[in-house]
Write a protein that holds these residues in place. Structure first.
Motif, PDB file in Angstrom:
ATOM      1  N   ASP A  41       0.859  -1.171   0.000  1.00  0.00           N
ATOM      2  CA  ASP A  41       0.000   0.000   0.000  1.00  0.00           C
ATOM      3  C   ASP A  41       0.902   1.229   0.000  1.00  0.00           C
ATOM      4  O   ASP A  41       1.605   1.485   0.980  1.00  0.00           O
ATOM      5  N   ARG A  46       0.346   4.208   0.440  1.00  0.00           N
ATOM      6  CA  ARG A  46       0.025   5.168   1.494  1.00  0.00           C
ATOM      7  C   ARG A  46       0.755   4.851   2.793  1.00  0.00           C
ATOM      8  O   ARG A  46       0.915   5.730   3.650  1.00  0.00           O
ATOM      9  N   GLN A  47       1.161   3.572   2.955  1.00  0.00           N
ATOM     10  CA  GLN A  47       1.839   3.154   4.178  1.00  0.00           C
ATOM     11  C   GLN A  47       3.353   3.105   4.026  1.00  0.00           C
ATOM     12  O   GLN A  47       4.067   2.827   4.998  1.00  0.00           O
TER      13      GLN A  47
END
Length: 239
Positions: free
Chosen positions: A23, A25-26
């Motif tokens: 991900d 975003r992480q």
């Protein structure tokens, strides 16, 4: 621009990558380029942008391509970078639907693969923008292009810059586009909002930019090819 039905937008946990257990975003932020100067407001006005493309500076894109991760043959494509001519210029972006085979769920410019009948990259970008979001050609003034950017999925993309009248109306293609929204151009042309990411995936180091933008309590995670092309646009305007 008419309001978008919130039920059509993607939930916040929609995967932004087809890579398992990844991900973006992480992923850790390894740097923020706040030390670089932002492009001034005067340089972002429509007349200044027209002059910039009419008399371009000597410059080099910072990012040309991503690491290849497909056996697909290279294909020419184009995207429209629509700058809405408001008092504060805005960039019109889309959020792709979750079921698409490539770049699903991601923030993107309207655009796609070049057709044999397209005259040039601008023709491709304008055609795709009309098909995806219903943007009428007469409302978009093409002022220039940036050098190509090659994605890991082997699309060789020409970014086509256009000035868009603020009275545009959209009709989203529900199969391809979950949402459309505007982001201030000065936000995107300020490196203090450019986050650098790096991670090891299957023994390969991958690096990319992101430009997270908050709006109405929702974060728009601009990353990957879209962020890279915006970074190159910054380099062009700040050269």
């Amino acid at each position: 621009m008419p309001p978008i039905d919130p039920s059509a937008t993607l939930p916040p946990d929609t995967p932004l990558s087809k890579i398992p257990n990844f991900d973006p975003r992480q992923a850790p932020v390894v740097g923020v380029d706040a030390h670089l100067p932002a492009v001034g407001a005067d340089a972002l006005a429509p007349a200044a942008l027209r002059r910039r493309f009419a008399e371009p500076p000597h410059w080099e894109p910072e990012i040309w391509a991503e690491r290849r991760f497909t056996d697909r043959q290279p294909a020419k494509a184009a995207v429209l970078v629509p700058i809405v001519m408001r008092e504060r210029p805005m960039v019109l972006l889309t959020e792709r639907t979750a079921h698409l085979s490539t770049h699903s769920g991601q923030v993107a410019f309207p655009g796609g693969k070049q057709d044999d009948t397209d005259v040039d990259a601008a023709d491709t970008a304008l055609r795709e923008a009309h098909e995806e979001i219903g943007l009428e050609r007469p409302l978009a003034e093409v002022i220039g292009t940036l050098p190509t950017y090659t994605t890991g999925t082997m699309f060789i993309i020409t970014p086509v810059i256009a000035l868009v009248r603020p009275d545009y109306r959209l009709a989203l293609n529900a199969f391809e586009v979950a949402d459309a929204f505007e982001v201030p151009l000065d936000f995107l042309m300020n490196p203090a909002h450019h986050h650098r990411h790096a991670i090891e995936l299957s023994g390969v180091r991958r690096e990319w930019f992101s430009m997270p933008y908050g709006e109405d309590g929702k974060e728009r995670f601009i990353w990957g090819a879209t962020a890279a092309m915006l970074r190159n646009f910054y380099r062009f305007l700040s050269a």
